[in-house]
Design an enzyme around this catalytic site. Structure first.
Site, PDB file in Angstrom:
ATOM      1  N   TYR A 195      28.773 -37.569 -33.773  1.00 49.71           N
ATOM      2  CA  TYR A 195      28.382 -36.443 -32.760  1.00 49.71           C
ATOM      3  C   TYR A 195      28.020 -36.925 -31.670  1.00 49.71           C
ATOM      4  O   TYR A 195      28.141 -36.229 -29.960  1.00 49.71           O
ATOM      5  CB  TYR A 195      27.776 -34.880 -33.214  1.00 49.71           C
ATOM      6  CG  TYR A 195      28.327 -34.910 -33.622  1.00 49.71           C
ATOM      7  CD1 TYR A 195      29.866 -33.724 -33.848  1.00 49.71           C
ATOM      8  CD2 TYR A 195      28.353 -34.238 -35.257  1.00 49.71           C
ATOM      9  CE1 TYR A 195      30.560 -32.879 -34.636  1.00 49.71           C
ATOM     10  CE2 TYR A 195      28.797 -33.735 -36.218  1.00 49.71           C
ATOM     11  CZ  TYR A 195      29.948 -32.852 -36.349  1.00 49.71           C
ATOM     12  OH  TYR A 195      30.456 -32.143 -37.519  1.00 49.71           O
ATOM     13  N   HIS A 197      29.515 -31.615 -26.036  1.00 48.96           N
ATOM     14  CA  HIS A 197      28.516 -30.855 -26.802  1.00 48.96           C
ATOM     15  C   HIS A 197      27.365 -31.741 -26.926  1.00 48.96           C
ATOM     16  O   HIS A 197      26.578 -30.515 -26.265  1.00 48.96           O
ATOM     17  CB  HIS A 197      28.819 -30.441 -27.875  1.00 48.96           C
ATOM     18  CG  HIS A 197      28.598 -29.065 -27.922  1.00 48.96           C
ATOM     19  ND1 HIS A 197      28.661 -28.182 -27.530  1.00 48.96           N
ATOM     20  CD2 HIS A 197      29.068 -27.764 -29.406  1.00 48.96           C
ATOM     21  CE1 HIS A 197      28.522 -27.091 -27.809  1.00 48.96           C
ATOM     22  NE2 HIS A 197      28.296 -26.816 -29.126  1.00 48.96           N
ATOM     23  N   TYR A 237      21.915 -28.993 -36.299  1.00 53.18           N
ATOM     24  CA  TYR A 237      23.094 -28.142 -35.322  1.00 53.18           C
ATOM     25  C   TYR A 237      22.873 -27.873 -34.128  1.00 53.18           C
ATOM     26  O   TYR A 237      22.247 -27.177 -34.516  1.00 53.18           O
ATOM     27  CB  TYR A 237      24.184 -28.414 -36.495  1.00 53.18           C
ATOM     28  CG  TYR A 237      24.470 -29.421 -37.005  1.00 53.18           C
ATOM     29  CD1 TYR A 237      25.653 -30.448 -37.031  1.00 53.18           C
ATOM     30  CD2 TYR A 237      23.876 -29.655 -38.583  1.00 53.18           C
ATOM     31  CE1 TYR A 237      26.116 -31.537 -37.608  1.00 53.18           C
ATOM     32  CE2 TYR A 237      24.433 -30.450 -38.732  1.00 53.18           C
ATOM     33  CZ  TYR A 237      25.492 -31.980 -38.800  1.00 53.18           C
ATOM     34  OH  TYR A 237      25.775 -32.581 -39.620  1.00 53.18           O
ATOM     35  N   ASN A 270      24.519 -24.814 -33.785  1.00 54.06           N
ATOM     36  CA  ASN A 270      24.227 -23.228 -33.840  1.00 54.06           C
ATOM     37  C   ASN A 270      22.115 -22.744 -34.019  1.00 54.06           C
ATOM     38  O   ASN A 270      22.456 -21.540 -34.799  1.00 54.06           O
ATOM     39  CB  ASN A 270      24.785 -22.883 -34.364  1.00 54.06           C
ATOM     40  CG  ASN A 270      26.467 -22.967 -34.207  1.00 54.06           C
ATOM     41  OD1 ASN A 270      26.316 -23.740 -33.327  1.00 54.06           O
ATOM     42  ND2 ASN A 270      26.897 -22.751 -35.038  1.00 54.06           N
ATOM     43  N   ASN A 289      26.288 -21.330 -28.373  1.00 52.37           N
ATOM     44  CA  ASN A 289      26.385 -21.221 -29.482  1.00 52.37           C
ATOM     45  C   ASN A 289      24.267 -21.557 -29.518  1.00 52.37           C
ATOM     46  O   ASN A 289      23.794 -21.203 -30.353  1.00 52.37           O
ATOM     47  CB  ASN A 289      26.700 -21.342 -30.937  1.00 52.37           C
ATOM     48  CG  ASN A 289      27.806 -20.355 -30.726  1.00 52.37           C
ATOM     49  OD1 ASN A 289      27.784 -19.255 -30.878  1.00 52.37           O
ATOM     50  ND2 ASN A 289      28.997 -21.567 -31.333  1.00 52.37           N
TER      51      ASN A 289
END
Length: 189
Positions: free
Chosen positions: A17, A22, A64, A66, A112
């Site tokens: 990632y 993001h 993560y 969220n 989120n």
């Protein structure tokens, strides 16, 4: 005028990632920590990477996106940092690549990470640095879009916006957001 005591770099953990849209918040925070000579290390009690330079704290949640609030709230509680002393840096779909904007409070806009931070802190009244990543044009493509790397020309624009935002760091750390906003919002046009 509150000073900023905690900078939060939002993103998802792991090398798969690291280069995705993001993770724009983490890109800024990496560079800000380097400028302040702060070296991140994994800190389990903060559920993320943590660094410190004097009274300035940095955290990169490793939960993560969220569940980012767990990390932010843990640092804030431990060091008695108020929400208005927190700057959360995140990717922003509603701004084009190359744009960056400061904002205090407000809604989460479907992000989120912000939603979870709102919940964990019990308030939306913290500072944000919104780094434009653009929008895929179709709402159904958003989840896929944010988890992909930006195109080369987009990355260049995002990097320029991050550079402009880093230039405002002295004002930000003093809590002089009017000056920081004037500088950033003028430079990032």
């Amino acid at each position: 005028m509150s000073t900023i005591r905690l900078i939060v770099g939002l993103g998802n953990p792991g090398p798969e990632y690291a280069a995705t849209r993001h993770n724009a918040g983490a890109w800024f925070t990496d560079q800000a920590a380097r400028r302040e000579h702060a070296t991140p290390r994994l800190e389990s009690k903060f559920f993320g990477l943590y660094a410190r330079s004097g009274e300035l704290h940095f955290v990169w949640p490793q939960t993560y996106m969220n569940a980012s609030g767990k990390s932010v709230a843990a640092v804030a509680r431990f060091y008695k940092i108020l929400p208005e002393e927190i700057l959360v840096v995140h990717d922003e779909l509603d701004l084009p690549p190359g744009s960056a904007r400061f904002k205090k409070g407000g809604g989460h806009g479907g992000h989120n990470g912000l939603r979870d931070i709102h919940s964990a802190l019990g308030t939306p009244d913290y500072w944000r640095l919104r780094l434009g990543i653009g929008h895929p044009g179709d709402k159904s493509q958003v989840a896929h879009f944010v988890l992909k790397p930006p195109r080369s020309e987009e990355q260049t624009l995002i990097d320029i916006a991050i550079g402009h935002a880093l230039d405002t760091l002295p004002d930000v750390l003093r809590g002089d957001f009017p000056a920081a906003m004037k500088t950033l919002h003028t430079a990032a046009k």
